[in-house]
Motif scaffolding. Structure first.
Motif, mmCIF file in Angstrom:
data_model
loop_
_atom_site.group_PDB
_atom_site.id
_atom_site.type_symbol
_atom_site.label_atom_id
_atom_site.label_comp_id
_atom_site.label_asym_id
_atom_site.label_seq_id
_atom_site.Cartn_x
_atom_site.Cartn_y
_atom_site.Cartn_z
ATOM 1 N N SER A 1 -17.821 -45.132 8.258
ATOM 2 C CA SER A 1 -18.384 -45.002 9.595
ATOM 3 C C SER A 1 -18.306 -43.546 10.052
ATOM 4 N N THR A 2 -19.415 -43.024 10.575
ATOM 5 C CA THR A 2 -19.471 -41.647 11.058
ATOM 6 C C THR A 2 -20.070 -41.615 12.457
ATOM 7 N N PHE B 1 -11.022 -34.638 19.482
ATOM 8 C CA PHE B 1 -10.733 -35.596 18.426
ATOM 9 C C PHE B 1 -9.637 -36.536 18.907
ATOM 10 N N ALA B 2 -9.428 -37.618 18.175
ATOM 11 C CA ALA B 2 -8.556 -38.717 18.603
ATOM 12 C C ALA B 2 -7.175 -38.226 19.045
ATOM 13 N N PRO B 3 -6.690 -38.744 20.174
ATOM 14 C CA PRO B 3 -5.400 -38.288 20.700
ATOM 15 C C PRO B 3 -4.224 -38.567 19.759
ATOM 16 N N GLU B 4 -4.335 -39.597 18.933
ATOM 17 C CA GLU B 4 -3.234 -39.910 18.017
ATOM 18 C C GLU B 4 -3.248 -39.019 16.771
ATOM 19 N N ALA B 5 -4.318 -38.249 16.575
ATOM 20 C CA ALA B 5 -4.422 -37.356 15.419
ATOM 21 C C ALA B 5 -3.750 -36.024 15.736
ATOM 22 N N GLY B 6 -2.840 -35.609 14.879
ATOM 23 C CA GLY B 6 -2.153 -34.337 15.069
ATOM 24 C C GLY B 6 -2.974 -33.153 14.596
ATOM 25 N N PHE B 7 -4.010 -33.422 13.812
ATOM 26 C CA PHE B 7 -4.859 -32.357 13.281
ATOM 27 C C PHE B 7 -6.233 -32.928 12.989
ATOM 28 N N MET B 8 -7.204 -32.059 12.777
ATOM 29 C CA MET B 8 -8.537 -32.461 12.347
ATOM 30 C C MET B 8 -8.968 -31.510 11.244
ATOM 31 N N GLN C 1 -13.242 -40.600 10.033
ATOM 32 C CA GLN C 1 -11.821 -40.669 9.718
ATOM 33 C C GLN C 1 -11.664 -41.069 8.270
ATOM 34 N N ASP C 2 -10.589 -40.568 7.646
ATOM 35 C CA ASP C 2 -10.283 -41.023 6.300
ATOM 36 C C ASP C 2 -9.608 -42.396 6.399
ATOM 37 N N PRO C 3 -9.316 -43.060 5.290
ATOM 38 C CA PRO C 3 -8.738 -44.409 5.339
ATOM 39 C C PRO C 3 -7.397 -44.503 6.064
ATOM 40 N N GLY D 1 -4.203 -42.772 -3.589
ATOM 41 C CA GLY D 1 -5.446 -43.407 -3.149
ATOM 42 C C GLY D 1 -6.225 -42.518 -2.194
ATOM 43 N N LEU D 2 -5.520 -41.830 -1.297
ATOM 44 C CA LEU D 2 -6.195 -40.960 -0.345
ATOM 45 C C LEU D 2 -6.797 -39.745 -1.052
ATOM 46 N N ALA D 3 -6.078 -39.189 -2.022
ATOM 47 C CA ALA D 3 -6.631 -38.070 -2.802
ATOM 48 C C ALA D 3 -7.910 -38.515 -3.512
ATOM 49 N N ALA D 4 -7.900 -39.724 -4.069
ATOM 50 C CA ALA D 4 -9.092 -40.256 -4.744
ATOM 51 C C ALA D 4 -10.229 -40.462 -3.741
ATOM 52 N N TRP D 5 -9.923 -40.907 -2.522
ATOM 53 C CA TRP D 5 -10.952 -41.097 -1.491
ATOM 54 C C TRP D 5 -11.634 -39.761 -1.188
ATOM 55 N N TYR D 6 -10.854 -38.700 -0.989
ATOM 56 C CA TYR D 6 -11.429 -37.382 -0.719
ATOM 57 C C TYR D 6 -12.280 -36.909 -1.900
#
Length: 138
Positions: free
Chosen positions: A104-105, A76-83, A121-123, A34-39
């Motif tokens: 949302s952007t 970028f968000a502290p809970e995100a390990g990468f951007m 953010q992605d889903p 699903g995430l690959a399809a979102w991208y």
């Protein structure tokens, strides 16, 4: 020697080979299909090929920045390990498209000499930055 630097440390000289660029970015996802399809659907990134005859996404547009950030960055968000940072040709058009798709952007604005940026953010909550590079000579 192609793609190598010469390094000298205490009179020892040896070639240091460099990587040529990213061959891929791989990360875990709860719903990987699903995430690959979102991208694909939202950002136009082709899915990986299923066989040797297929073609993966071919990135275009310029250099790639590789930059580890401090653990306490607020960029970028502290809970995100990468951007993930993606170049776009027209940031306004991309943001309008994402808005129509319900994404949302947040526009960060213009950075002279660099370009314009927006965050989303992605889903699954992975941090994404869109970058419209400033045109040379503008």
């Amino acid at each position: 020697m192609p793609y190598a630097l010469t390094y000298s440390a205490k009179q020892k000289r040896y070639a240091v080979h460099k990587v040529l660029g990213f061959g891929g970015f791989f990360f875990r996802a709860e719903d990987h299909e699903g995430l690959a399809a979102w991208y694909r659907d939202h950002l136009g990134i082709d899915l990986p090929p299923d066989d040797a005859g297929g073609s993966p996404w071919i990135a275009t547009g310029g250099p790639t920045v590789f930059a580890p950030f401090a653990q306490d960055t607020e960029y970028f968000a502290p809970e995100a390990g990468f951007m993930l940072n993606f170049r776009v040709a027209n940031l306004d058009a991309m943001l309008a498209q994402l808005d129509r798709m319900g994404v949302s952007t947040r526009l960060l604005g213009d950075f002279p000499g660099i370009g314009r940026f927006a965050h989303l953010q992605d889903p699954e909550g992975n941090a994404i930055e869109l970058w419209e590079p400033e045109e040379a000579g503008s």
